[in-house]
Design a protein around this motif. Structure first.
Motif, PDB file in Angstrom:
ATOM      1  N   HIS A 249     -67.316  -0.090 -27.858  1.00  0.00           N
ATOM      2  CA  HIS A 249     -66.585  -1.330 -27.631  1.00  0.00           C
ATOM      3  C   HIS A 249     -67.290  -2.100 -26.522  1.00  0.00           C
ATOM      4  O   HIS A 249     -67.624  -1.529 -25.468  1.00  0.00           O
ATOM      5  CB  HIS A 249     -65.133  -1.038 -27.234  1.00  0.00           C
ATOM      6  N   PRO A 250     -67.538  -3.389 -26.737  1.00  0.00           N
ATOM      7  CA  PRO A 250     -68.258  -4.154 -25.722  1.00  0.00           C
ATOM      8  C   PRO A 250     -67.464  -4.245 -24.413  1.00  0.00           C
ATOM      9  O   PRO A 250     -66.236  -4.252 -24.405  1.00  0.00           O
ATOM     10  CB  PRO A 250     -68.432  -5.537 -26.349  1.00  0.00           C
ATOM     11  N   LEU A 251     -68.195  -4.307 -23.323  1.00  0.00           N
ATOM     12  CA  LEU A 251     -67.584  -4.400 -22.012  1.00  0.00           C
ATOM     13  C   LEU A 251     -67.041  -5.808 -21.807  1.00  0.00           C
ATOM     14  O   LEU A 251     -67.749  -6.799 -21.995  1.00  0.00           O
ATOM     15  CB  LEU A 251     -68.634  -4.093 -20.935  1.00  0.00           C
ATOM     16  N   GLU A 252     -65.791  -5.903 -21.465  1.00  0.00           N
ATOM     17  CA  GLU A 252     -65.157  -7.199 -21.194  1.00  0.00           C
ATOM     18  C   GLU A 252     -65.061  -7.362 -19.683  1.00  0.00           C
ATOM     19  O   GLU A 252     -64.234  -6.725 -19.028  1.00  0.00           O
ATOM     20  CB  GLU A 252     -63.759  -7.253 -21.828  1.00  0.00           C
ATOM     21  N   TYR A 253     -65.940  -8.170 -19.113  1.00  0.00           N
ATOM     22  CA  TYR A 253     -65.954  -8.375 -17.672  1.00  0.00           C
ATOM     23  C   TYR A 253     -65.863  -9.861 -17.408  1.00  0.00           C
ATOM     24  O   TYR A 253     -66.661 -10.630 -17.914  1.00  0.00           O
ATOM     25  CB  TYR A 253     -67.246  -7.801 -17.073  1.00  0.00           C
ATOM     26  N   GLN A 254     -64.899 -10.262 -16.615  1.00  0.00           N
ATOM     27  CA  GLN A 254     -64.715 -11.677 -16.291  1.00  0.00           C
ATOM     28  C   GLN A 254     -64.798 -11.848 -14.781  1.00  0.00           C
ATOM     29  O   GLN A 254     -64.123 -11.162 -14.026  1.00  0.00           O
ATOM     30  CB  GLN A 254     -63.341 -12.152 -16.796  1.00  0.00           C
ATOM     31  N   ARG A 255     -65.671 -12.726 -14.358  1.00  0.00           N
ATOM     32  CA  ARG A 255     -65.831 -12.992 -12.932  1.00  0.00           C
ATOM     33  C   ARG A 255     -64.728 -13.921 -12.437  1.00  0.00           C
ATOM     34  O   ARG A 255     -64.044 -14.571 -13.221  1.00  0.00           O
ATOM     35  CB  ARG A 255     -67.187 -13.642 -12.677  1.00  0.00           C
ATOM     36  N   ALA A 256     -64.611 -14.004 -11.128  1.00  0.00           N
ATOM     37  CA  ALA A 256     -63.582 -14.850 -10.518  1.00  0.00           C
ATOM     38  C   ALA A 256     -63.826 -16.325 -10.821  1.00  0.00           C
ATOM     39  O   ALA A 256     -62.886 -17.108 -10.955  1.00  0.00           O
ATOM     40  CB  ALA A 256     -63.545 -14.622  -9.012  1.00  0.00           C
ATOM     41  N   ASP A 257     -65.108 -16.734 -10.936  1.00  0.00           N
ATOM     42  CA  ASP A 257     -65.394 -18.141 -11.230  1.00  0.00           C
ATOM     43  C   ASP A 257     -65.264 -18.470 -12.717  1.00  0.00           C
ATOM     44  O   ASP A 257     -65.485 -19.610 -13.125  1.00  0.00           O
ATOM     45  CB  ASP A 257     -66.785 -18.536 -10.722  1.00  0.00           C
ATOM     46  N   GLY A 258     -64.926 -17.489 -13.552  1.00  0.00           N
ATOM     47  CA  GLY A 258     -64.678 -17.738 -14.966  1.00  0.00           C
ATOM     48  C   GLY A 258     -65.906 -17.646 -15.849  1.00  0.00           C
ATOM     49  O   GLY A 258     -65.799 -17.799 -17.059  1.00  0.00           O
ATOM     50  N   LYS A 259     -67.079 -17.405 -15.271  1.00  0.00           N
ATOM     51  CA  LYS A 259     -68.292 -17.330 -16.081  1.00  0.00           C
ATOM     52  C   LYS A 259     -68.467 -15.905 -16.602  1.00  0.00           C
ATOM     53  O   LYS A 259     -68.221 -14.934 -15.905  1.00  0.00           O
ATOM     54  CB  LYS A 259     -69.519 -17.711 -15.254  1.00  0.00           C
ATOM     55  N   SER A 260     -68.937 -15.825 -17.838  1.00  0.00           N
ATOM     56  CA  SER A 260     -69.224 -14.511 -18.417  1.00  0.00           C
ATOM     57  C   SER A 260     -70.611 -14.071 -17.971  1.00  0.00           C
ATOM     58  O   SER A 260     -71.402 -14.865 -17.467  1.00  0.00           O
ATOM     59  CB  SER A 260     -69.164 -14.576 -19.947  1.00  0.00           C
ATOM     60  N   LEU A 261     -70.916 -12.801 -18.181  1.00  0.00           N
ATOM     61  CA  LEU A 261     -72.233 -12.297 -17.822  1.00  0.00           C
ATOM     62  C   LEU A 261     -73.317 -12.970 -18.649  1.00  0.00           C
ATOM     63  O   LEU A 261     -74.400 -13.264 -18.140  1.00  0.00           O
ATOM     64  CB  LEU A 261     -72.288 -10.786 -18.009  1.00  0.00           C
ATOM     65  N   ALA A 262     -73.029 -13.261 -19.913  1.00  0.00           N
ATOM     66  CA  ALA A 262     -74.006 -13.950 -20.756  1.00  0.00           C
ATOM     67  C   ALA A 262     -74.300 -15.347 -20.194  1.00  0.00           C
ATOM     68  O   ALA A 262     -75.461 -15.780 -20.159  1.00  0.00           O
ATOM     69  CB  ALA A 262     -73.490 -14.049 -22.182  1.00  0.00           C
ATOM     70  N   GLN A 263     -73.273 -16.050 -19.717  1.00  0.00           N
ATOM     71  CA  GLN A 263     -73.474 -17.384 -19.148  1.00  0.00           C
ATOM     72  C   GLN A 263     -74.290 -17.304 -17.857  1.00  0.00           C
ATOM     73  O   GLN A 263     -75.154 -18.142 -17.611  1.00  0.00           O
ATOM     74  CB  GLN A 263     -72.126 -18.066 -18.881  1.00  0.00           C
ATOM     75  N   LEU A 264     -74.052 -16.291 -17.037  1.00  0.00           N
ATOM     76  CA  LEU A 264     -74.836 -16.114 -15.816  1.00  0.00           C
ATOM     77  C   LEU A 264     -76.311 -15.869 -16.124  1.00  0.00           C
ATOM     78  O   LEU A 264     -77.203 -16.404 -15.445  1.00  0.00           O
ATOM     79  CB  LEU A 264     -74.277 -14.956 -14.999  1.00  0.00           C
ATOM     80  N   ILE A 265     -76.594 -15.082 -17.166  1.00  0.00           N
ATOM     81  CA  ILE A 265     -77.980 -14.829 -17.552  1.00  0.00           C
ATOM     82  C   ILE A 265     -78.638 -16.107 -18.041  1.00  0.00           C
ATOM     83  O   ILE A 265     -79.777 -16.421 -17.677  1.00  0.00           O
ATOM     84  CB  ILE A 265     -78.045 -13.720 -18.629  1.00  0.00           C
ATOM     85  N   MET A 266     -77.927 -16.885 -18.851  1.00  0.00           N
ATOM     86  CA  MET A 266     -78.494 -18.150 -19.342  1.00  0.00           C
ATOM     87  C   MET A 266     -78.745 -19.113 -18.185  1.00  0.00           C
ATOM     88  O   MET A 266     -79.779 -19.788 -18.137  1.00  0.00           O
ATOM     89  CB  MET A 266     -77.571 -18.779 -20.393  1.00  0.00           C
ATOM     90  N   ASP A 267     -77.841 -19.187 -17.217  1.00  0.00           N
ATOM     91  CA  ASP A 267     -78.029 -20.057 -16.047  1.00  0.00           C
ATOM     92  C   ASP A 267     -79.242 -19.608 -15.251  1.00  0.00           C
ATOM     93  O   ASP A 267     -80.046 -20.428 -14.784  1.00  0.00           O
ATOM     94  CB  ASP A 267     -76.782 -20.044 -15.158  1.00  0.00           C
ATOM     95  N   GLU A 268     -79.410 -18.298 -15.089  1.00  0.00           N
ATOM     96  CA  GLU A 268     -80.569 -17.769 -14.356  1.00  0.00           C
ATOM     97  C   GLU A 268     -81.869 -18.121 -15.061  1.00  0.00           C
ATOM     98  O   GLU A 268     -82.852 -18.486 -14.427  1.00  0.00           O
ATOM     99  CB  GLU A 268     -80.417 -16.247 -14.226  1.00  0.00           C
ATOM    100  N   ARG A 269     -81.904 -18.024 -16.361  1.00  0.00           N
ATOM    101  CA  ARG A 269     -83.101 -18.345 -17.122  1.00  0.00           C
ATOM    102  C   ARG A 269     -83.461 -19.832 -17.022  1.00  0.00           C
ATOM    103  O   ARG A 269     -84.621 -20.211 -16.934  1.00  0.00           O
ATOM    104  CB  ARG A 269     -82.929 -17.962 -18.594  1.00  0.00           C
ATOM    105  N   GLU A 270     -82.447 -20.686 -17.049  1.00  0.00           N
ATOM    106  CA  GLU A 270     -82.688 -22.120 -16.960  1.00  0.00           C
ATOM    107  C   GLU A 270     -83.192 -22.534 -15.584  1.00  0.00           C
ATOM    108  O   GLU A 270     -83.983 -23.466 -15.443  1.00  0.00           O
ATOM    109  CB  GLU A 270     -81.415 -22.894 -17.297  1.00  0.00           C
ATOM    110  N   SER A 271     -82.774 -21.815 -14.544  1.00  0.00           N
ATOM    111  CA  SER A 271     -83.187 -22.195 -13.195  1.00  0.00           C
ATOM    112  C   SER A 271     -84.457 -21.470 -12.735  1.00  0.00           C
ATOM    113  O   SER A 271     -84.917 -21.703 -11.634  1.00  0.00           O
ATOM    114  CB  SER A 271     -82.051 -21.901 -12.213  1.00  0.00           C
ATOM    115  N   ALA A 272     -85.025 -20.643 -13.602  1.00  0.00           N
ATOM    116  CA  ALA A 272     -86.231 -19.896 -13.233  1.00  0.00           C
ATOM    117  C   ALA A 272     -87.411 -20.864 -13.080  1.00  0.00           C
ATOM    118  O   ALA A 272     -87.481 -21.893 -13.734  1.00  0.00           O
ATOM    119  CB  ALA A 272     -86.523 -18.838 -14.281  1.00  0.00           C
ATOM    120  N   ARG A 273     -88.389 -20.497 -12.258  1.00  0.00           N
ATOM    121  CA  ARG A 273     -89.521 -21.366 -11.965  1.00  0.00           C
ATOM    122  C   ARG A 273     -90.610 -21.286 -13.022  1.00  0.00           C
ATOM    123  O   ARG A 273     -91.533 -22.100 -13.011  1.00  0.00           O
ATOM    124  CB  ARG A 273     -90.099 -20.970 -10.624  1.00  0.00           C
ATOM    125  N   TYR A 274     -90.606 -20.374 -13.898  1.00  0.00           N
ATOM    126  CA  TYR A 274     -91.700 -20.226 -14.866  1.00  0.00           C
ATOM    127  C   TYR A 274     -91.529 -21.036 -16.084  1.00  0.00           C
ATOM    128  O   TYR A 274     -90.859 -21.622 -16.630  1.00  0.00           O
ATOM    129  CB  TYR A 274     -91.917 -18.741 -15.256  1.00  0.00           C
TER     130      TYR A 274
END
Length: 93
Positions: free
Chosen positions: A68-93
């Protein structure tokens, strides 16, 4: 103190080994439908094909249990998948 055991009676079909070899697919179809097939060699029973009984989930080894997939919700409402996508978009490469 005594354990109650319930036995389910299933219809049984008896065939010779040569008949089983000639009609193996049909015999497996019977087993799929819930019958038991007893195979005879020289008139003596040597094997029985019985329908598979599904195992209870707690008796399955851990590597066969569904994941069963892990259901983790942060206090700011962003999912882990959204955090990864944000990190990729802000990367310097």
């Amino acid at each position: 103190m005594y354990k109650t055991v319930i036995l389910y009676k299933t219809p049984m079909h008896t065939v010779s080994l040569s008949e089983f070899r000639a009609n193996a697919s049909a015999m497996l179809d019977r087993v799929e439908q819930g019958e038991t097939v007893r195979i005879l060699r020289h008139g003596k029973p040597v094997a029985e094909l019985v329908p598979v009984q599904p195992a209870a989930p707690e008796k399955l080894p851990s590597w066969k249990r569904p994941i069963h997939p892990l259901e983790y919700q942060r206090a700011d409402g962003k999912s882990l998948a959204q955090l990864i996508m944000d990190e990729r978009e802000s990367a310097r490469y």
